[in-house]
Write a protein that holds these residues in place. Structure first.
Motif, PDB file in Angstrom:
ATOM      1  N   TYR A 177       0.826  -1.210   0.000  1.00 34.25           N
ATOM      2  CA  TYR A 177       0.000   0.000   0.000  1.00 34.25           C
ATOM      3  C   TYR A 177       0.864   1.265   0.000  1.00 34.25           C
ATOM      4  O   TYR A 177       0.530   2.257  -0.653  1.00 34.25           O
ATOM      5  CB  TYR A 177      -0.964   0.008   1.191  1.00 34.25           C
ATOM      6  CG  TYR A 177      -2.151   0.911   0.942  1.00 34.25           C
ATOM      7  CD1 TYR A 177      -3.169   0.526   0.071  1.00 34.25           C
ATOM      8  CD2 TYR A 177      -2.248   2.159   1.547  1.00 34.25           C
ATOM      9  CE1 TYR A 177      -4.258   1.350  -0.181  1.00 34.25           C
ATOM     10  CE2 TYR A 177      -3.330   2.990   1.296  1.00 34.25           C
ATOM     11  CZ  TYR A 177      -4.330   2.575   0.435  1.00 34.25           C
ATOM     12  OH  TYR A 177      -5.405   3.409   0.169  1.00 34.25           O
ATOM     13  N   SER A 178       1.983   1.234   0.707  1.00 29.41           N
ATOM     14  CA  SER A 178       2.904   2.371   0.671  1.00 29.41           C
ATOM     15  C   SER A 178       3.468   2.567  -0.733  1.00 29.41           C
ATOM     16  O   SER A 178       3.641   3.702  -1.201  1.00 29.41           O
ATOM     17  CB  SER A 178       4.044   2.156   1.669  1.00 29.41           C
ATOM     18  OG  SER A 178       3.566   2.161   2.998  1.00 29.41           O
ATOM     19  N   TRP A 179       3.744   1.466  -1.413  1.00 34.55           N
ATOM     20  CA  TRP A 179       4.254   1.524  -2.794  1.00 34.55           C
ATOM     21  C   TRP A 179       3.199   2.157  -3.696  1.00 34.55           C
ATOM     22  O   TRP A 179       3.494   3.016  -4.540  1.00 34.55           O
ATOM     23  CB  TRP A 179       4.587   0.108  -3.241  1.00 34.55           C
ATOM     24  CG  TRP A 179       5.400  -0.059  -4.472  1.00 34.55           C
ATOM     25  CD1 TRP A 179       5.512   0.804  -5.529  1.00 34.55           C
ATOM     26  CD2 TRP A 179       6.223  -1.181  -4.810  1.00 34.55           C
ATOM     27  NE1 TRP A 179       6.340   0.294  -6.494  1.00 34.55           N
ATOM     28  CE2 TRP A 179       6.787  -0.923  -6.074  1.00 34.55           C
ATOM     29  CE3 TRP A 179       6.518  -2.387  -4.170  1.00 34.55           C
ATOM     30  CZ2 TRP A 179       7.632  -1.842  -6.713  1.00 34.55           C
ATOM     31  CZ3 TRP A 179       7.363  -3.284  -4.802  1.00 34.55           C
ATOM     32  CH2 TRP A 179       7.910  -3.017  -6.055  1.00 34.55           C
ATOM     33  N   TYR A 180       1.966   1.737  -3.535  1.00 33.40           N
ATOM     34  CA  TYR A 180       0.851   2.284  -4.317  1.00 33.40           C
ATOM     35  C   TYR A 180       0.700   3.787  -4.084  1.00 33.40           C
ATOM     36  O   TYR A 180       0.586   4.574  -5.048  1.00 33.40           O
ATOM     37  CB  TYR A 180      -0.424   1.534  -3.940  1.00 33.40           C
ATOM     38  CG  TYR A 180      -1.726   2.264  -4.157  1.00 33.40           C
ATOM     39  CD1 TYR A 180      -2.239   2.500  -5.431  1.00 33.40           C
ATOM     40  CD2 TYR A 180      -2.474   2.700  -3.055  1.00 33.40           C
ATOM     41  CE1 TYR A 180      -3.449   3.158  -5.611  1.00 33.40           C
ATOM     42  CE2 TYR A 180      -3.680   3.354  -3.227  1.00 33.40           C
ATOM     43  CZ  TYR A 180      -4.167   3.586  -4.500  1.00 33.40           C
ATOM     44  OH  TYR A 180      -5.361   4.229  -4.673  1.00 33.40           O
ATOM     45  N   LEU A 181       0.713   4.208  -2.816  1.00 32.17           N
ATOM     46  CA  LEU A 181       0.557   5.630  -2.527  1.00 32.17           C
ATOM     47  C   LEU A 181       1.741   6.438  -3.052  1.00 32.17           C
ATOM     48  O   LEU A 181       1.573   7.566  -3.526  1.00 32.17           O
ATOM     49  CB  LEU A 181       0.381   5.851  -1.028  1.00 32.17           C
ATOM     50  CG  LEU A 181      -0.997   5.495  -0.459  1.00 32.17           C
ATOM     51  CD1 LEU A 181      -0.994   5.643   1.054  1.00 32.17           C
ATOM     52  CD2 LEU A 181      -2.085   6.364  -1.064  1.00 32.17           C
ATOM     53  N   ALA A 182       2.931   5.877  -2.971  1.00 31.00           N
ATOM     54  CA  ALA A 182       4.091   6.551  -3.562  1.00 31.00           C
ATOM     55  C   ALA A 182       3.882   6.752  -5.053  1.00 31.00           C
ATOM     56  O   ALA A 182       4.201   7.809  -5.612  1.00 31.00           O
ATOM     57  CB  ALA A 182       5.360   5.754  -3.293  1.00 31.00           C
ATOM     58  N   GLY A 183       3.330   5.733  -5.715  1.00 37.18           N
ATOM     59  CA  GLY A 183       3.042   5.865  -7.139  1.00 37.18           C
ATOM     60  C   GLY A 183       2.064   6.989  -7.426  1.00 37.18           C
ATOM     61  O   GLY A 183       2.203   7.714  -8.425  1.00 37.18           O
ATOM     62  N   LEU A 184       1.066   7.161  -6.565  1.00 33.32           N
ATOM     63  CA  LEU A 184       0.133   8.273  -6.741  1.00 33.32           C
ATOM     64  C   LEU A 184       0.839   9.614  -6.546  1.00 33.32           C
ATOM     65  O   LEU A 184       0.531  10.599  -7.242  1.00 33.32           O
ATOM     66  CB  LEU A 184      -1.031   8.151  -5.753  1.00 33.32           C
ATOM     67  CG  LEU A 184      -1.958   6.942  -5.898  1.00 33.32           C
ATOM     68  CD1 LEU A 184      -3.151   7.067  -4.948  1.00 33.32           C
ATOM     69  CD2 LEU A 184      -2.451   6.770  -7.333  1.00 33.32           C
ATOM     70  N   VAL A 185       1.775   9.671  -5.616  1.00 31.17           N
ATOM     71  CA  VAL A 185       2.564  10.896  -5.424  1.00 31.17           C
ATOM     72  C   VAL A 185       3.382  11.191  -6.676  1.00 31.17           C
ATOM     73  O   VAL A 185       3.469  12.343  -7.119  1.00 31.17           O
ATOM     74  CB  VAL A 185       3.469  10.780  -4.185  1.00 31.17           C
ATOM     75  CG1 VAL A 185       4.448  11.954  -4.111  1.00 31.17           C
ATOM     76  CG2 VAL A 185       2.629  10.720  -2.909  1.00 31.17           C
ATOM     77  N   PHE A 186       3.975  10.161  -7.272  1.00 31.64           N
ATOM     78  CA  PHE A 186       4.766  10.374  -8.495  1.00 31.64           C
ATOM     79  C   PHE A 186       3.878  10.938  -9.609  1.00 31.64           C
ATOM     80  O   PHE A 186       4.285  11.854 -10.337  1.00 31.64           O
ATOM     81  CB  PHE A 186       5.408   9.062  -8.961  1.00 31.64           C
ATOM     82  CG  PHE A 186       6.292   8.391  -7.942  1.00 31.64           C
ATOM     83  CD1 PHE A 186       6.861   9.096  -6.899  1.00 31.64           C
ATOM     84  CD2 PHE A 186       6.554   7.021  -8.032  1.00 31.64           C
ATOM     85  CE1 PHE A 186       7.678   8.466  -5.959  1.00 31.64           C
ATOM     86  CE2 PHE A 186       7.359   6.388  -7.115  1.00 31.64           C
ATOM     87  CZ  PHE A 186       7.914   7.103  -6.070  1.00 31.64           C
ATOM     88  N   GLN A 187       2.672  10.396  -9.742  1.00 31.47           N
ATOM     89  CA  GLN A 187       1.758  10.896 -10.764  1.00 31.47           C
ATOM     90  C   GLN A 187       1.343  12.340 -10.475  1.00 31.47           C
ATOM     91  O   GLN A 187       1.246  13.167 -11.391  1.00 31.47           O
ATOM     92  CB  GLN A 187       0.533   9.989 -10.844  1.00 31.47           C
ATOM     93  CG  GLN A 187       0.835   8.604 -11.387  1.00 31.47           C
ATOM     94  CD  GLN A 187      -0.362   7.677 -11.332  1.00 31.47           C
ATOM     95  OE1 GLN A 187      -1.509   8.112 -11.334  1.00 31.47           O
ATOM     96  NE2 GLN A 187      -0.097   6.373 -11.277  1.00 31.47           N
ATOM     97  N   TRP A 188       1.124  12.654  -9.195  1.00 27.94           N
ATOM     98  CA  TRP A 188       0.791  14.031  -8.807  1.00 27.94           C
ATOM     99  C   TRP A 188       1.920  14.989  -9.188  1.00 27.94           C
ATOM    100  O   TRP A 188       1.672  16.093  -9.711  1.00 27.94           O
ATOM    101  CB  TRP A 188       0.527  14.065  -7.303  1.00 27.94           C
ATOM    102  CG  TRP A 188       0.364  15.426  -6.709  1.00 27.94           C
ATOM    103  CD1 TRP A 188      -0.722  16.258  -6.814  1.00 27.94           C
ATOM    104  CD2 TRP A 188       1.322  16.131  -5.905  1.00 27.94           C
ATOM    105  NE1 TRP A 188      -0.495  17.424  -6.121  1.00 27.94           N
ATOM    106  CE2 TRP A 188       0.742  17.372  -5.548  1.00 27.94           C
ATOM    107  CE3 TRP A 188       2.595  15.821  -5.433  1.00 27.94           C
ATOM    108  CZ2 TRP A 188       1.417  18.304  -4.762  1.00 27.94           C
ATOM    109  CZ3 TRP A 188       3.265  16.744  -4.648  1.00 27.94           C
ATOM    110  CH2 TRP A 188       2.683  17.975  -4.326  1.00 27.94           C
ATOM    111  N   LEU A 189       3.160  14.577  -8.949  1.00 31.07           N
ATOM    112  CA  LEU A 189       4.296  15.424  -9.306  1.00 31.07           C
ATOM    113  C   LEU A 189       4.394  15.626 -10.815  1.00 31.07           C
ATOM    114  O   LEU A 189       4.685  16.736 -11.286  1.00 31.07           O
ATOM    115  CB  LEU A 189       5.593  14.804  -8.777  1.00 31.07           C
ATOM    116  CG  LEU A 189       5.863  14.973  -7.282  1.00 31.07           C
ATOM    117  CD1 LEU A 189       6.987  14.053  -6.824  1.00 31.07           C
ATOM    118  CD2 LEU A 189       6.205  16.422  -6.955  1.00 31.07           C
ATOM    119  N   LYS A 190       4.144  14.586 -11.574  1.00 35.40           N
ATOM    120  CA  LYS A 190       4.181  14.724 -13.037  1.00 35.40           C
ATOM    121  C   LYS A 190       3.082  15.665 -13.512  1.00 35.40           C
ATOM    122  O   LYS A 190       3.306  16.510 -14.390  1.00 35.40           O
ATOM    123  CB  LYS A 190       4.056  13.353 -13.699  1.00 35.40           C
ATOM    124  CG  LYS A 190       5.260  12.454 -13.456  1.00 35.40           C
ATOM    125  CD  LYS A 190       5.115  11.096 -14.121  1.00 35.40           C
ATOM    126  CE  LYS A 190       5.512  11.135 -15.583  1.00 35.40           C
ATOM    127  NZ  LYS A 190       5.576   9.777 -16.169  1.00 35.40           N
TER     128      LYS A 190
END
Length: 359
Positions: A241-254
């Protein structure tokens, strides 16, 4: 504001759009009928999440070919041991820079495995500056040079990347993804997630492939980078779940425009807050201006007896976790990526009003 502004040094606030999307996907991720926390880490659904997250991270940092990205457990603190266990490669010496509380912890752990050469230390000045390149006394036989680019407790940040003939290792827990970075300058970068990357429970490791696979006999499988590189970070059940949320953060930054855009925002936030502190006779920051952190801004009040009143008033006004670390005292405002610029503006306004009434 819809929520209080959380200035915690970590675990830190997450971007509100990320939390909202996670909420929307909580019960049913993309029609799978599962919450991400319920998925098999080897199932096609989570594998898609993991692959997208790694690609987005590679895009954001422009990670060159020849580097592996690992999504691990244990936070940055486990990396204090994994780095010497994997990177000594038959040598018995490593160079370390001592610039604050986190570098001291890394040094203490490394001494269990090798001879640590303190190539520079600013402890005698109470960790209020970063050493210049000309001050570094590097060893000819060091396996690597380790440093902490940003010390979250002292609020000290290196204004440059050190030069070293040995591989450069950096604990970037509090600065990774805050601005563009030349990854090619480093042999290994590691970061606990709970500041700019995502929730606690995840650590990122970005390392050159040539540094993988030389751990000595006897190193446990879970502490060998090769184990995780060969298994795509799936040797054991990862913090999904932490990996998933990190991925959402990466998309937010992009979506925000990438790290150049994020860097401009972060620089602007820090400059505003330091200007407010420096322009006041009521607040002070102990760090040399050239080494002031963009991410963690400690400050003291002219009268420490007002600290409790300041914190209580700040909380009532919607500003959370501003108390400084016990080893430093005073206040600390951590203004990571997720802290909106209006949050910093609002804090500055509160500080000015408190000074007007109490100064």
């Amino acid at each position: 504001m819809s929520r209080p502004y959380n200035f915690s040094a970590g675990p830190a606030m997450l971007p509100e759009p990320v939390l909202q999307r996670a909420q929307e996907e909580m019960l049913d991720w993309h029609g799978s009928g599962m919450c991400v926390a319920e998925m098999s880490h080897r199932g096609k659904e989570f594998m898609a999440i993991a692959e997208q997250a790694e690609q987005d991270l590679r895009d954001l940092l422009a990670i060159p070919d020849g580097y592996r990205v690992l999504f691990l457990q244990g936070g940055a603190s486990l990396q204090f041991a994994m780095v010497p266990m994997n990177l000594l490669r038959g040598r018995n010496r490593a160079d370390y820079l001592n610039t604050g509380s986190w570098s001291k912890k890394a040094i203490s752990e490394a001494r269990k495995f090798c001879d640590v050469n303190l190539a520079a230390s600013t402890e005698d000045g109470n960790f209020t500056r970063a050493p210049a390149q000309t001050e570094l006394s590097l060893s000819a036989d060091a396996a690597y040079l380790h440093y902490t680019p940003n010390e979250t407790i002292q609020g000290v940040e290196f204004p440059y990347i050190p030069e070293s003939s040995a591989p450069l290792v950096a604990d970037m827990s509090s600065t990774l993804l805050s601005r563009p970075l030349d990854v090619a300058r480093f042999g290994l970068i590691y970061a606990g997630a709970q500041k700019n990357i995502g929730p606690a429970g995840l650590a990122l490791v970005i390392l050159r492939e040539e540094l993988i696979g030389e751990a000595p006999d006897g190193v446990p499988a879970m502490l060998d980078y090769k184990t995780h590189a060969d298994a795509g970070s799936m040797y054991n059940t990862p913090p999904t779940y932490s990996w998933y949320l990190a991925g959402l953060v990466f998309q937010w930054l992009k979506d925000l425009g990438g790290l150049e855009a994020m860097g401009r925002i972060n620089q602007r936030k820090a400059e505003k807050l330091y200007a407010a502190i420096d322009g006041s006779g009521f607040y002070a920051n102990p760090v040399e201006p050239a080494a002031r952190s963009w991410m963690n801004v400690p400050f003291t009040l002219a009268n420490p007896e007002l600290d409790a009143e300041f914190l209580a008033g700040a909380k009532d006004a919607g500003f959370l976790t501003l108390k400084g670390h016990r080893s430093v005292g005073g206040m600390r405002a951590s203004i990571y990526n997720a802290m909106p610029e209006e949050g910093v503006d609002a804090l500055i306004a509160f500080m000015a009003e408190f000074e007007r009434t109490k100064g």
